[in-house]
Design a protein around this motif. Structure first.
Motif, PDB file in Angstrom:
ATOM      1  N   VAL A  40       0.852  -1.191   0.000  1.00  0.00           N
ATOM      2  CA  VAL A  40       0.000   0.000   0.000  1.00  0.00           C
ATOM      3  C   VAL A  40       0.885   1.236   0.000  1.00  0.00           C
ATOM      4  O   VAL A  40       1.859   1.311   0.751  1.00  0.00           O
ATOM      5  N   ALA A  41       0.559   2.205  -0.839  1.00  0.00           N
ATOM      6  CA  ALA A  41       1.367   3.420  -0.926  1.00  0.00           C
ATOM      7  C   ALA A  41       1.430   4.116   0.433  1.00  0.00           C
ATOM      8  O   ALA A  41       0.444   4.134   1.177  1.00  0.00           O
ATOM      9  N   PRO A  42       2.582   4.715   0.779  1.00  0.00           N
ATOM     10  CA  PRO A  42       2.740   5.303   2.114  1.00  0.00           C
ATOM     11  C   PRO A  42       1.816   6.478   2.397  1.00  0.00           C
ATOM     12  O   PRO A  42       1.586   6.808   3.563  1.00  0.00           O
ATOM     13  N   ASP A  43       1.271   7.106   1.341  1.00  0.00           N
ATOM     14  CA  ASP A  43       0.361   8.238   1.571  1.00  0.00           C
ATOM     15  C   ASP A  43      -1.091   7.793   1.628  1.00  0.00           C
ATOM     16  O   ASP A  43      -2.002   8.573   1.362  1.00  0.00           O
ATOM     17  N   HIS A  44      -1.314   6.528   2.020  1.00  0.00           N
ATOM     18  CA  HIS A  44      -2.671   5.999   2.192  1.00  0.00           C
ATOM     19  C   HIS A  44      -2.904   5.616   3.651  1.00  0.00           C
ATOM     20  O   HIS A  44      -3.130   4.449   3.962  1.00  0.00           O
ATOM     21  N   VAL A 116       7.052  -0.386  -6.196  1.00  0.00           N
ATOM     22  CA  VAL A 116       6.254  -0.343  -4.967  1.00  0.00           C
ATOM     23  C   VAL A 116       7.068  -0.899  -3.795  1.00  0.00           C
ATOM     24  O   VAL A 116       7.089  -0.321  -2.702  1.00  0.00           O
ATOM     25  N   SER A 117       7.749  -2.024  -4.031  1.00  0.00           N
ATOM     26  CA  SER A 117       8.566  -2.614  -2.973  1.00  0.00           C
ATOM     27  C   SER A 117       9.662  -1.656  -2.528  1.00  0.00           C
ATOM     28  O   SER A 117       9.977  -1.564  -1.337  1.00  0.00           O
ATOM     29  N   TRP A 118      10.230  -0.919  -3.491  1.00  0.00           N
ATOM     30  CA  TRP A 118      11.280   0.046  -3.132  1.00  0.00           C
ATOM     31  C   TRP A 118      10.715   1.169  -2.269  1.00  0.00           C
ATOM     32  O   TRP A 118      11.223   1.452  -1.180  1.00  0.00           O
ATOM     33  N   TYR A 119       9.632   1.812  -2.726  1.00  0.00           N
ATOM     34  CA  TYR A 119       9.165   2.964  -1.951  1.00  0.00           C
ATOM     35  C   TYR A 119       8.478   2.558  -0.660  1.00  0.00           C
ATOM     36  O   TYR A 119       8.325   3.377   0.257  1.00  0.00           O
ATOM     37  N   ASP A 120       8.096   1.280  -0.531  1.00  0.00           N
ATOM     38  CA  ASP A 120       7.527   0.803   0.727  1.00  0.00           C
ATOM     39  C   ASP A 120       8.577   0.206   1.658  1.00  0.00           C
ATOM     40  O   ASP A 120       8.239  -0.345   2.706  1.00  0.00           O
ATOM     41  N   GLY A 121       9.844   0.286   1.276  1.00  0.00           N
ATOM     42  CA  GLY A 121      10.904  -0.156   2.169  1.00  0.00           C
ATOM     43  C   GLY A 121      10.973  -1.650   2.371  1.00  0.00           C
ATOM     44  O   GLY A 121      11.301  -2.136   3.461  1.00  0.00           O
ATOM     45  N   ASP A 147      -1.201   4.648  -7.866  1.00  0.00           N
ATOM     46  CA  ASP A 147      -0.242   4.785  -6.764  1.00  0.00           C
ATOM     47  C   ASP A 147       1.139   5.135  -7.301  1.00  0.00           C
ATOM     48  O   ASP A 147       1.811   6.052  -6.815  1.00  0.00           O
ATOM     49  N   VAL A 148       1.581   4.379  -8.300  1.00  0.00           N
ATOM     50  CA  VAL A 148       2.901   4.601  -8.880  1.00  0.00           C
ATOM     51  C   VAL A 148       2.994   6.004  -9.474  1.00  0.00           C
ATOM     52  O   VAL A 148       3.967   6.743  -9.247  1.00  0.00           O
ATOM     53  N   ALA A 149       1.972   6.397 -10.235  1.00  0.00           N
ATOM     54  CA  ALA A 149       1.967   7.720 -10.859  1.00  0.00           C
ATOM     55  C   ALA A 149       1.979   8.828  -9.810  1.00  0.00           C
ATOM     56  O   ALA A 149       2.693   9.833  -9.944  1.00  0.00           O
ATOM     57  N   LEU A 159       5.599  13.722   1.141  1.00  0.00           N
ATOM     58  CA  LEU A 159       5.533  12.380   1.719  1.00  0.00           C
ATOM     59  C   LEU A 159       6.228  12.292   3.072  1.00  0.00           C
ATOM     60  O   LEU A 159       6.277  11.220   3.668  1.00  0.00           O
ATOM     61  N   LEU A 160       6.760  13.415   3.541  1.00  0.00           N
ATOM     62  CA  LEU A 160       7.495  13.383   4.806  1.00  0.00           C
ATOM     63  C   LEU A 160       6.609  13.061   6.000  1.00  0.00           C
ATOM     64  O   LEU A 160       7.106  12.647   7.044  1.00  0.00           O
ATOM     65  N   SER A 161       5.313  13.268   5.867  1.00  0.00           N
ATOM     66  CA  SER A 161       4.410  12.940   6.976  1.00  0.00           C
ATOM     67  C   SER A 161       4.106  11.449   7.043  1.00  0.00           C
ATOM     68  O   SER A 161       3.453  10.986   7.975  1.00  0.00           O
ATOM     69  N   THR A 162       4.570  10.692   6.069  1.00  0.00           N
ATOM     70  CA  THR A 162       4.316   9.251   6.032  1.00  0.00           C
ATOM     71  C   THR A 162       5.483   8.497   6.661  1.00  0.00           C
ATOM     72  O   THR A 162       6.403   9.094   7.209  1.00  0.00           O
ATOM     73  N   ASP A 163       5.455   7.158   6.524  1.00  0.00           N
ATOM     74  CA  ASP A 163       6.508   6.335   7.147  1.00  0.00           C
ATOM     75  C   ASP A 163       7.641   5.993   6.179  1.00  0.00           C
ATOM     76  O   ASP A 163       8.405   5.069   6.430  1.00  0.00           O
ATOM     77  N   ILE A 164       7.788   6.734   5.067  1.00  0.00           N
ATOM     78  CA  ILE A 164       8.821   6.363   4.101  1.00  0.00           C
ATOM     79  C   ILE A 164      10.205   6.429   4.746  1.00  0.00           C
ATOM     80  O   ILE A 164      10.517   7.348   5.497  1.00  0.00           O
ATOM     81  N   PRO A 165      11.058   5.447   4.433  1.00  0.00           N
ATOM     82  CA  PRO A 165      12.429   5.464   4.944  1.00  0.00           C
ATOM     83  C   PRO A 165      13.220   6.611   4.324  1.00  0.00           C
ATOM     84  O   PRO A 165      12.850   7.155   3.276  1.00  0.00           O
ATOM     85  N   ASP A 166      14.345   6.952   4.954  1.00  0.00           N
ATOM     86  CA  ASP A 166      15.137   8.086   4.487  1.00  0.00           C
ATOM     87  C   ASP A 166      15.684   7.861   3.084  1.00  0.00           C
ATOM     88  O   ASP A 166      15.751   8.802   2.286  1.00  0.00           O
ATOM     89  N   ASN A 167      16.067   6.623   2.754  1.00  0.00           N
ATOM     90  CA  ASN A 167      16.621   6.374   1.413  1.00  0.00           C
ATOM     91  C   ASN A 167      15.575   6.645   0.333  1.00  0.00           C
ATOM     92  O   ASN A 167      15.906   7.124  -0.759  1.00  0.00           O
TER      93      ASN A 167
END
Length: 439
Positions: A40-44, A116-121, A147-149, A159-167
């Motif tokens: 699931v995209a991090p902004d969901h 998706v796997s990359w941006y979801d860590g 989601d990808v788009a 996206l900083l308010s989400t749980d995305i990793p720093d990388n």
């Protein structure tokens, strides 16, 4: 096998039955929740709120989580049969469905699942992603394509308010993309995304969503679909509104194209330099045919989001065409269409990667009904001690994680986010996840 929504729903339904059961949920990742955490995209955050309900299930005393255990490597079907009356596979779908067009293997042509796997860590993918294109094509008109788009088009700071990793944040921040083009070969009434997912595209203050009036066409099949489905009607009304509005001046643009069938990814020196599509026309029943009119699009990367496929599990029958395990109401069938004793499936591995997360509840209910109907004929395990599996895994050197361990990892991720006003920052490395969980 599998502690995503499908496996957890099945465990919950079985636990609520009259059967006297204890349930172990095995998970390949050190953390539970499967698709929710890694698909699931991090902004969901609304969809990720489903975790609250799943958490309550995993809190139940009769349900035990054993994470960081890889079926086929750490244990196999014969091993499981030593300890359990029945085994349910709920391993989901994480591979990209193939798209057979020229140029699909060029550098700059990617599968959506990998991105998706990359941006979801996801711990099993590289930490970097080649984000060097200014104009990008996304093939497909389902929720994953959107989601990808959306992730490609948004600014990293959004996206900083989400749980995305720093990388992931650093990678997206350096991305030069200005235009994202989404292509569907059929018309707007045949799009597969949901109304909410579509409207979310327009929420970014930095992304202009553009729909082209010439792409808004309908035939008899389209009209019938509109009348039959409120969701389709809502999607089409939104697209019609966007097609006639004046274009704004937001710095990035997300273009939605319909009636364009991708026919070739164009390249030079092994790298993507463009996409060629054929204009299509509706045939009256909601399907399309080519018109012989071609368009070349100046893009430097192409993402295919045309569907997911499940992976073949060792020792389990598999239909490579549908990407599912042959089954009847969740009972696994062998090559002769005979029931494999004590083996069941639920979720995407059972029916294919279609529908929303909540739809897996119906799958789970059907599968558990089959299991309970078979209960009197199941072969009892050779080892009845429920803790024997823990010794088995320990002897094999498997550093398994537990529900208590997830509590430690959960708290750690939240502590990483707290100084920055974020709910959490996701830990990516498998070894670090395991270390924190087992500390």
């Amino acid at each position: 096998m599998g502690a995503g929504p499908a496996g957890i729903y099945a465990a919950d339904i079985l636990d609520k039955s009259d059967a006297d059961v204890t349930i172990d949920l095995f998970e390949r990742m050190p953390a539970p929740f499967g698709l929710i955490r890694y698909g699931v995209a991090p902004d969901h955050p609304r969809i990720k709120g489903i975790v609250t309900a799943l958490h309550k299930v995993l809190d139940k005393p009769n349900i035990r989580l054993l994470g960081n255990v890889d079926y086929g490597t750490d244990l196999k079907l014969d091993d499981l049969r030593q300890f359990y009356d029945a085994v349910i596979f709920s391993t989901g779908a994480m591979a990209d469905r193939a798209l057979d067009i020229p140029g699909i293997d060029l550098d700059g042509s990617y599968g959506a699942a990998d991105f998706v796997s990359w941006y979801d860590g996801h711990p099993d993918v590289p930490r970097t992603w080649p984000l060097n294109a200014t104009s990008v094509a996304v093939l497909g008109v389902g929720n994953v394509a959107l989601d990808v788009a959306r992730i490609l088009a948004k600014t990293a700071d959004e996206l900083l308010s989400t749980d995305i990793p720093d990388n992931v944040y650093q990678g997206l921040k350096a991305s030069p993309v200005t235009d994202v083009h989404v292509f569907g070969r059929r018309g707007p009434a045949q799009a597969k995304f949901t109304p909410l997912e579509l409207r979310e595209l327009d929420h970014s203050p930095n992304v202009e969503v553009i729909v082209y009036p010439e792409d808004i066409e309908f035939d008899e099949g389209s009209i019938a679909a509109l009348r039959a489905s409120k969701q389709i009607d809502m999607v089409v009304k939104t697209l019609q509104e966007w097609a006639i509005r004046d274009q704004g001046d937001r710095p990035k643009r997300l273009h939605l194209h319909f009636l364009h069938s991708p026919c070739e990814i164009v390249g030079e020196d092994g790298k993507v330099t463009g996409l060629r599509t054929e204009r299509t026309e509706l045939t009256g029943d909601g399907n399309v045919r080519g018109t012989g009119e071609f368009h070349d699009w100046d893009v430097q990367a192409v993402y295919r989001a045309v569907g997911y496929l499940s992976s073949h599990l060792p020792e389990i029958p598999f239909d490579h065409t549908t990407g599912t395990v042959p089954n009847q109401a969740g009972r696994v069938l062998d090559i002769d269409e005979e029931q494999v004793p004590g083996v069941y499936v639920t979720g995407w591995i059972k029916r294919g990667p279609v529908g929303l997360i909540g739809h897996t509840k119906g799958d789970a209910a059907e599968t558990i009904a089959s299991l309970l109907a078979d209960a009197d004929n199941l072969t009892a395990p050779a080892v009845e001690d429920p803790d024997a599996i823990l010794g088995f895994l320990t002897e094999r050197g498997v550093p398994f994680t537990t529900w208590e361990g997830w509590g430690k990892l959960d708290a750690h991720e939240k502590s990483l986010g707290a100084p920055h006003g974020r709910d959490r920052v996701k830990v990516v490395e498998r070894d670090e996840m395991t270390r924190i969980s087992r500390s």
